[in-house]
Design a protein around this motif. Structure first.
Motif, PDB file in Angstrom:
ATOM      1  N   ILE A 261     -49.401  -2.873   3.156  1.00  0.00           N
ATOM      2  CA  ILE A 261     -48.240  -3.763   2.988  1.00  0.00           C
ATOM      3  C   ILE A 261     -47.005  -2.983   2.601  1.00  0.00           C
ATOM      4  CG2 ILE A 261     -47.300  -5.645   1.578  1.00  0.00           C
ATOM      5  CD1 ILE A 261     -50.251  -6.636   1.326  1.00  0.00           C
ATOM      6  N   TYR A 262     -47.173  -2.040   1.685  1.00  0.00           N
ATOM      7  CA  TYR A 262     -46.061  -1.249   1.180  1.00  0.00           C
ATOM      8  C   TYR A 262     -46.180   0.166   1.735  1.00  0.00           C
ATOM      9  CZ  TYR A 262     -45.572  -5.224  -1.850  1.00  0.00           C
ATOM     10  OH  TYR A 262     -45.426  -6.499  -2.320  1.00  0.00           O
ATOM     11  N   THR A 263     -45.782   0.339   2.971  1.00  0.00           N
ATOM     12  CA  THR A 263     -46.019   1.604   3.683  1.00  0.00           C
ATOM     13  C   THR A 263     -45.289   2.805   3.088  1.00  0.00           C
ATOM     14  OG1 THR A 263     -44.263   1.061   5.252  1.00  0.00           O
ATOM     15  CG2 THR A 263     -46.530   0.492   5.880  1.00  0.00           C
ATOM     16  N   SER A 264     -44.308   2.579   2.221  1.00  0.00           N
ATOM     17  CA  SER A 264     -43.632   3.713   1.602  1.00  0.00           C
ATOM     18  C   SER A 264     -44.435   4.300   0.449  1.00  0.00           C
ATOM     19  CB  SER A 264     -42.234   3.316   1.117  1.00  0.00           C
ATOM     20  OG  SER A 264     -42.322   2.284   0.175  1.00  0.00           O
ATOM     21  N   ALA A 265     -45.569   3.690   0.132  1.00  0.00           N
ATOM     22  CA  ALA A 265     -46.420   4.220  -0.940  1.00  0.00           C
ATOM     23  C   ALA A 265     -46.987   5.537  -0.482  1.00  0.00           C
ATOM     24  CB  ALA A 265     -47.542   3.248  -1.291  1.00  0.00           C
TER      25      ALA A 265
ATOM     26  N   MET B  45     -48.742 -11.328  -5.583  1.00  0.00           N
ATOM     27  CA  MET B  45     -48.159 -10.008  -5.727  1.00  0.00           C
ATOM     28  C   MET B  45     -46.983 -10.000  -6.701  1.00  0.00           C
ATOM     29  SD  MET B  45     -49.914  -7.925  -3.873  1.00  0.00           S
ATOM     30  CE  MET B  45     -49.325  -6.563  -2.921  1.00  0.00           C
ATOM     31  N   GLU B  46     -46.736 -11.096  -7.419  1.00  0.00           N
ATOM     32  CA  GLU B  46     -45.613 -11.147  -8.354  1.00  0.00           C
ATOM     33  C   GLU B  46     -45.718 -10.090  -9.454  1.00  0.00           C
ATOM     34  OE1 GLU B  46     -42.039 -11.773  -9.671  1.00  0.00           O
ATOM     35  OE2 GLU B  46     -42.824 -12.716  -7.873  1.00  0.00           O
ATOM     36  N   PRO B  47     -46.884  -9.894 -10.087  1.00  0.00           N
ATOM     37  CA  PRO B  47     -46.951  -8.824 -11.095  1.00  0.00           C
ATOM     38  C   PRO B  47     -46.620  -7.461 -10.498  1.00  0.00           C
ATOM     39  CG  PRO B  47     -48.840 -10.267 -11.305  1.00  0.00           C
ATOM     40  CD  PRO B  47     -48.117 -10.659 -10.038  1.00  0.00           C
ATOM     41  N   TYR B  48     -46.989  -7.242  -9.239  1.00  0.00           N
ATOM     42  CA  TYR B  48     -46.670  -5.984  -8.559  1.00  0.00           C
ATOM     43  C   TYR B  48     -45.161  -5.790  -8.534  1.00  0.00           C
ATOM     44  CZ  TYR B  48     -46.092  -2.596  -4.814  1.00  0.00           C
ATOM     45  OH  TYR B  48     -45.718  -1.499  -4.081  1.00  0.00           O
ATOM     46  N   ARG B  49     -44.422  -6.834  -8.205  1.00  0.00           N
ATOM     47  CA  ARG B  49     -42.960  -6.740  -8.158  1.00  0.00           C
ATOM     48  C   ARG B  49     -42.381  -6.455  -9.547  1.00  0.00           C
ATOM     49  NH1 ARG B  49     -43.875 -10.804  -4.271  1.00  0.00           N
ATOM     50  NH2 ARG B  49     -43.292 -10.081  -2.204  1.00  0.00           N
ATOM     51  N   THR B  50     -42.979  -7.038 -10.570  1.00  0.00           N
ATOM     52  CA  THR B  50     -42.539  -6.768 -11.938  1.00  0.00           C
ATOM     53  C   THR B  50     -42.718  -5.304 -12.268  1.00  0.00           C
ATOM     54  OG1 THR B  50     -43.124  -9.010 -12.607  1.00  0.00           O
ATOM     55  CG2 THR B  50     -42.912  -7.371 -14.362  1.00  0.00           C
ATOM     56  N   VAL B  51     -43.872  -4.757 -11.913  1.00  0.00           N
ATOM     57  CA  VAL B  51     -44.138  -3.342 -12.167  1.00  0.00           C
ATOM     58  C   VAL B  51     -43.169  -2.480 -11.366  1.00  0.00           C
ATOM     59  CG1 VAL B  51     -45.824  -1.488 -11.867  1.00  0.00           C
ATOM     60  CG2 VAL B  51     -46.522  -3.650 -12.878  1.00  0.00           C
TER      61      VAL B  51
ATOM     62  N   CYS C  29     -46.528   3.556  -4.915  1.00  0.00           N
ATOM     63  CA  CYS C  29     -47.870   4.090  -5.118  1.00  0.00           C
ATOM     64  C   CYS C  29     -48.428   3.629  -6.462  1.00  0.00           C
ATOM     65  CB  CYS C  29     -47.851   5.611  -5.030  1.00  0.00           C
ATOM     66  SG  CYS C  29     -49.484   6.366  -5.204  1.00  0.00           S
ATOM     67  N   ILE C  30     -47.632   3.757  -7.501  1.00  0.00           N
ATOM     68  CA  ILE C  30     -48.085   3.309  -8.809  1.00  0.00           C
ATOM     69  C   ILE C  30     -48.362   1.807  -8.785  1.00  0.00           C
ATOM     70  CG2 ILE C  30     -47.417   3.024 -11.234  1.00  0.00           C
ATOM     71  CD1 ILE C  30     -46.059   5.760 -11.046  1.00  0.00           C
ATOM     72  N   GLY C  31     -47.534   1.058  -8.076  1.00  0.00           N
ATOM     73  CA  GLY C  31     -47.769  -0.376  -7.936  1.00  0.00           C
ATOM     74  C   GLY C  31     -49.089  -0.678  -7.253  1.00  0.00           C
ATOM     75  N   CYS C  32     -49.425   0.080  -6.213  1.00  0.00           N
ATOM     76  CA  CYS C  32     -50.696  -0.143  -5.512  1.00  0.00           C
ATOM     77  C   CYS C  32     -51.882   0.274  -6.372  1.00  0.00           C
ATOM     78  CB  CYS C  32     -50.706   0.582  -4.163  1.00  0.00           C
ATOM     79  SG  CYS C  32     -49.696  -0.251  -2.908  1.00  0.00           S
TER      80      CYS C  32
END
Length: 144
Positions: free
Chosen positions: A140-144, A1-7, A25-28
């Motif tokens: 995983i990212y429930t705020s999405a 998930m490292e690229p996700y964190r970069t985004v 949301c954009i990350g997902c």
């Protein structure tokens, strides 16, 4: 998930949009589209970059109307996480709709619009795994 964190880090500096497409949301959407691979090239359908942005999608978003992005091309923007994320936000501002019939605009609606286009966003059958990857990310990212 490292690229996700970069985004996510890139998205944190984007200005607020008229339609609330959160950075998560954009990350997902990125994770679901390419695993957030920041270096994918052109695929068979003409989609580019980690978000798989096609030329018609790019043109519909009208990213060139933004002063800081007026010189961007489809190729340059789709490969730049900041520009690509702004393209998604601008596209959603123009095409947002309730795809799942729950009377709300949610990340699930934006993910459907991104994948299928606004006219076909009620579709969820996906043999590529996009929808499963999107749902796993949102869990995983429930705020999405």
């Amino acid at each position: 998930m490292e690229p996700y964190r970069t985004v996510l880090a890139v998205l944190a500096v984007l200005p607020a949009a008229a339609v609330d497409v959160t950075p998560e949301c954009i990350g997902c959407i990125c994770v679901a589209t390419s695993g957030c691979n920041l270096s994918p090239g052109l695929n068979a359908s003409g989609a580019l970059g980690p978000f798989g942005i096609t030329l018609p999608y790019f043109e519909d978003a009208r990213i060139g109307d933004e002063p800081d992005f007026s010189d961007e091309t489809h190729e340059s923007c789709a490969g730049d996480p900041f520009c690509a994320a702004l393209t998604i936000r601008k596209y959603m501002e123009r095409n947002a709709r309730d795809c799942d019939g729950d009377d709300r605009l949610t990340c699930a609606d934006f993910a459907r619009i991104h994948r299928y286009g606004a006219p076909d966003c009620s579709l969820t059958a996906d043999t590529s795994g996009y929808w499963r990857r999107f749902q796993d990310c949102v869990q995983i990212y429930t705020s999405a």
